[in-house]
Scaffold this active site. Sequence first.
Site, short mmCIF file in Angstrom:
data_model
loop_
_atom_site.label_atom_id
_atom_site.label_comp_id
_atom_site.label_asym_id
_atom_site.label_seq_id
_atom_site.Cartn_x
_atom_site.Cartn_y
_atom_site.Cartn_z
N ASN A 288 -10.75 -5.75 -3.42
CA ASN A 288 -10.22 -4.67 -2.60
C ASN A 288 -8.81 -4.37 -3.09
O ASN A 288 -7.87 -5.10 -2.79
CB ASN A 288 -10.21 -5.13 -1.13
CG ASN A 288 -9.51 -4.16 -0.21
OD1 ASN A 288 -9.24 -3.01 -0.59
ND2 ASN A 288 -9.22 -4.60 1.01
N TRP A 289 -8.69 -3.31 -3.86
CA TRP A 289 -7.38 -3.00 -4.46
C TRP A 289 -6.40 -2.45 -3.42
O TRP A 289 -5.21 -2.32 -3.71
CB TRP A 289 -7.54 -1.96 -5.58
CG TRP A 289 -8.29 -2.43 -6.79
CD1 TRP A 289 -8.96 -3.62 -6.94
CD2 TRP A 289 -8.43 -1.73 -8.02
NE1 TRP A 289 -9.52 -3.69 -8.18
CE2 TRP A 289 -9.21 -2.53 -8.88
CE3 TRP A 289 -8.00 -0.48 -8.50
CZ2 TRP A 289 -9.56 -2.15 -10.17
CZ3 TRP A 289 -8.33 -0.10 -9.78
CH2 TRP A 289 -9.11 -0.93 -10.61
N LYS A 290 -6.91 -2.08 -2.28
CA LYS A 290 -6.06 -1.46 -1.24
C LYS A 290 -5.34 -0.24 -1.84
O LYS A 290 -5.91 0.45 -2.67
CB LYS A 290 -5.10 -2.49 -0.64
CG LYS A 290 -5.85 -3.76 -0.20
CD LYS A 290 -5.02 -4.70 0.61
CE LYS A 290 -5.87 -5.91 0.98
NZ LYS A 290 -5.19 -6.84 1.87
N GLY B 59 -8.10 -9.44 -2.08
CA GLY B 59 -7.09 -8.38 -2.13
C GLY B 59 -6.19 -8.55 -3.33
O GLY B 59 -6.52 -8.19 -4.46
N GLY B 60 -5.03 -9.17 -3.11
CA GLY B 60 -4.00 -9.29 -4.15
C GLY B 60 -4.51 -9.80 -5.48
O GLY B 60 -4.17 -9.26 -6.54
N HIS C 221 -11.78 -2.84 7.82
CA HIS C 221 -10.77 -3.80 7.36
C HIS C 221 -9.66 -3.89 8.40
O HIS C 221 -9.32 -2.88 9.04
CB HIS C 221 -10.21 -3.36 6.00
CG HIS C 221 -9.36 -4.41 5.37
ND1 HIS C 221 -8.05 -4.61 5.75
CD2 HIS C 221 -9.63 -5.33 4.41
CE1 HIS C 221 -7.56 -5.63 5.04
NE2 HIS C 221 -8.49 -6.08 4.24
P1 PGA Z 1 -5.66 -10.94 0.14
O1 PGA Z 1 -6.41 -9.75 0.94
O2 PGA Z 1 -6.67 -11.52 -0.80
O3 PGA Z 1 -4.52 -10.26 -0.55
O4 PGA Z 1 -5.23 -11.92 1.17
C1 PGA Z 1 -7.74 -9.88 1.34
C2 PGA Z 1 -8.20 -8.60 2.00
O5 PGA Z 1 -7.44 -8.02 2.77
O6 PGA Z 1 -9.34 -8.16 1.78
#
Ligand code: PGA
Length: 256
Positions: free
Chosen positions: A13-15, A235-236, A100
């Site tokens: 999930n690149w956000k 995410g990150g 999310h």
């Molecule tokens: P993170 O995010 O791996 O940066 O903690 C996970 C997500 O929000 O899907």
Amino acid sequence: MSTPGIRPLVAGNWKMNGSRDMARKLVADLVARAAGSELPVDLLVCPPFPYLSVVADALSGSSLSLGGQDCHTAAAGAHTGDVAAAMLRDLGAGAVILGHSERRADHGESSGLVAAKAKAAVAAGLTALVCVGETEAQRNAGDAEKIVENQIVESIPSGIGFADIVVAYEPVWAIGTGRTPTVADVAAMHRHIRALLTARDPLGAVVRILYGGSVKPGNAAELMAVPEVNGALVGGASLKAEDFWGIAEGAAKSAS
Ligand code: PGA
């Protein structure tokens, strides 16, 4: 192995991160790694909307799939700034992240709205990747299981085919913080979610339940080996090919 017979899914999930150039390079790197290996793990990349097309082209012919980060409840129409599930499908997406915690917080999305989006996504031919998870205050109050249970009940619409659903358990306090629940807490929550799903539909036994929240190459193998953990929502660490790939390798260790 996390659940016998269920192939893990690692979703990135690149956000709201990246650029056109970064998207091309990151995906080219992942595609090259995937071409040289036979990891028993499905990989999904979910870039921001403007880069879907670039990523779709870069993924073309590879084993990786494309996903969106949200969609509207309606099939089309006067909804400025929104994106329809059919548009994601049109670009080659096979899945969409819904509910999310950042959308629940930033946009006030309720579980009812998430359910309507999931219905629209599945109607358009997408897998709905539905996110649930408690806040730190809710966990400290001993309410984590009840909160997640309510989110599951209310965010997964009745009548939906369970073959088209993936659930991601993401404790809000673990997202982007470098903190993760204990393996025992992850196991307890995933067992609870599995029981809720199977009570609703026999296919609940094979729905993939992902863990998300500060998954890194260093903790992926341990988290992915937890019973009823069937992959990760990342995410990150999905913004670096090496890290995302390291997590996929961690998941592969517990694949059946
Ligand atoms: P993170 O995010 O791996 O940066 O903690 C996970 C997500 O929000 O899907």
